[in-house]
Design a protein around this motif. Structure first.
Motif, mmCIF file in Angstrom:
data_model
loop_
_atom_site.group_PDB
_atom_site.id
_atom_site.type_symbol
_atom_site.label_atom_id
_atom_site.label_comp_id
_atom_site.label_asym_id
_atom_site.label_seq_id
_atom_site.Cartn_x
_atom_site.Cartn_y
_atom_site.Cartn_z
ATOM 1 N N UNK A 103 9.412 5.520 0.585
ATOM 2 C CA UNK A 103 9.805 4.157 0.174
ATOM 3 C C UNK A 103 8.702 3.099 0.739
ATOM 4 N N UNK A 104 8.301 3.176 1.907
ATOM 5 C CA UNK A 104 7.408 2.268 2.239
ATOM 6 C C UNK A 104 6.142 2.185 1.944
ATOM 7 N N UNK A 105 5.521 3.286 1.739
ATOM 8 C CA UNK A 105 4.099 3.693 1.283
ATOM 9 C C UNK A 105 4.108 3.436 -0.084
ATOM 10 N N UNK A 106 5.308 3.680 -0.969
ATOM 11 C CA UNK A 106 5.544 3.455 -2.491
ATOM 12 C C UNK A 106 5.258 1.839 -2.709
ATOM 13 N N UNK A 107 6.202 0.972 -1.921
ATOM 14 C CA UNK A 107 6.054 -0.305 -1.791
ATOM 15 C C UNK A 107 4.474 -0.919 -1.660
ATOM 16 N N UNK A 108 3.876 -0.270 -0.432
ATOM 17 C CA UNK A 108 2.811 -0.788 -0.159
ATOM 18 C C UNK A 108 1.695 -0.435 -1.421
ATOM 19 N N UNK A 180 5.800 -0.906 4.998
ATOM 20 C CA UNK A 180 5.395 -1.439 3.825
ATOM 21 C C UNK A 180 4.363 -2.411 4.145
ATOM 22 N N UNK A 181 4.512 -3.212 5.027
ATOM 23 C CA UNK A 181 3.555 -4.559 5.121
ATOM 24 C C UNK A 181 2.346 -4.060 5.956
ATOM 25 N N UNK A 182 2.439 -3.246 6.981
ATOM 26 C CA UNK A 182 1.083 -2.940 7.633
ATOM 27 C C UNK A 182 0.459 -1.918 6.530
ATOM 28 N N UNK A 183 1.002 -1.264 5.846
ATOM 29 C CA UNK A 183 0.150 -0.081 5.025
ATOM 30 C C UNK A 183 -0.307 -0.817 3.957
ATOM 31 N N UNK A 184 0.328 -1.881 3.522
ATOM 32 C CA UNK A 184 -0.318 -2.740 2.281
ATOM 33 C C UNK A 184 -1.536 -3.436 3.047
ATOM 34 N N UNK A 221 -2.596 3.314 7.762
ATOM 35 C CA UNK A 221 -1.336 4.003 7.399
ATOM 36 C C UNK A 221 -0.610 4.671 8.371
ATOM 37 N N UNK A 222 -1.399 5.410 9.018
ATOM 38 C CA UNK A 222 -0.852 6.330 10.193
ATOM 39 C C UNK A 222 -0.335 5.354 11.538
ATOM 40 N N UNK A 223 -1.196 4.306 11.587
ATOM 41 C CA UNK A 223 -0.666 3.569 12.537
ATOM 42 C C UNK A 223 0.769 2.663 12.275
ATOM 43 N N UNK A 224 0.764 2.368 11.015
ATOM 44 C CA UNK A 224 2.106 1.539 10.308
ATOM 45 C C UNK A 224 3.115 2.612 10.682
#
Length: 311
Positions: A103-108, A180-184, A221-224
């Motif tokens: 869900x987080x990556x999808x949102x990002x 989501x925020x950090x990946x975006x 993304x890995x860090x997020x």
């Protein structure tokens, strides 16, 4: 004879007849010196706080292990066994990551690659707003809605009043904004030239996102994800309210389980005398939790350095 004219950059090197290189070093301004000193103090203060936390944990832990052998602490059963707590923490964390990562990556990816500027301006603050919800509110949400309504009524699962499944689901919702925020931010930092090159080769937007943009932003993304993992491991109120208060070494998430942070919250509630063995247990569990979090952060730093790409 013609004479060599030198500039004001300084005397020429002896015997070369060439002008010296200009001196680019300048004296630091007073404001810059103050800022540098402030940054140095901030860095040293962070290190000192970390050392202070470890120092505060060491003495009670030493007293605890004088009374309790290591075998009784790292055991599966017993009053001081910590492995059921580690298993409960791992269970809720895994469930949370199963919910939060897709869900987080999808949102990002939607915010970075598909949303318009107007939609991004509205949706990203809305997603980040979830991060400001108090964790105790998430815990009551798990108790009053997720368990009785979602799991028991809608999904018709046989779960108790407290269970690891509800705690993990709500814990995953809580860390979605972090991922989501950090990946975006990491996806948006990928140069547009890479997207344009992929589209020019005939790839569609989805292929470009998954095969070009996401691999290029993999370090961020890995860090997020690891940051979300660290927050899930250290969360207290959700698991204390919704996961359970009994040690249970089980692989069934429908059962109640106690996590490490839930155990610390319960032990520090005032029912145990200060200095007693049961009271010192929370310092031993806290030090173990600190070590686990430290390992997670070290892995995060290694992943970021391994996959970091400079543009």
């Amino acid at each position: 004879m013609s004479s060599i004219v030198t500039t004001g950059a300084g005397p020429s090197p002896r015997g070369t007849g060439l002008p010296a290189a200009p001196n680019l070093r300048r004296k630091a301004r007073p404001v810059e010196s103050v800022i540098r000193a402030f940054l140095m103090v901030s860095a040293l203060l962070s290190v000192a706080i970390t050392i202070g936390i470890v120092a505060a944990l060491i003495q009670p832990v030493i007293e605890f292990f004088r009374e309790v052998p290591f075998g009784d602490f790292f055991a599966t059963e017993g009053e001081y066994a910590v492995l059921p707590l580690v298993a409960g923490t791992a269970m809720t964390t895994v469930i949370a990551l199963i919910v939060a990562i897709p869900l987080g990556l999808g949102a990002a990816m939607y915010l970075s690659e598909y949303a318009s500027a107007r939609a991004r301006k509205i949706l990203k603050p809305t997603v980040e707003l979830l991060a400001g919800v108090p964790s105790v509110v998430y815990g009551f949400f798990a108790l009053t809605f997720v368990t009785p309504t979602l799991l028991q009524d809608i999904l018709n699962l046989e779960v108790g009043f407290t269970n690891a499944l509800a705690a993990g689901l709500v814990l995953g919702v809580m860390i979605i904004p972090t991922i989501a925020s950090l990946s975006e931010d990491a996806l948006s930092a990928v140069p547009h030239a890479m997207r344009q090159g992929s589209l020019a080769m005939g790839a569609n937007r989805m292929q470009t996102t998954l095969r070009v943009v996401l691999p290029a932003a993999l370090s961020g993304v890995a860090a997020a994800i690891v940051l979300g993992l660290s927050r899930a491991v250290g969360e207290t109120m959700i698991v204390a309210l919704a996961a359970g208060a009994q040690k249970n070494l089980s692989i069934d998430p429908r059962e109640g389980m106690q996590t490490m942070t839930g155990f610390i919250a319960q032990t520090a509630g005032g029912e145990n005398a200060v200095g007693s063995t049961s009271y010192n247990t929370l310092f031993a569990v806290g030090l173990l939790l600190f070590a686990i979090t430290l390992v997670i952060n070290i892995i995060s730093i290694a992943l970021v350095r391994r996959f970091r790409q400079a543009y």
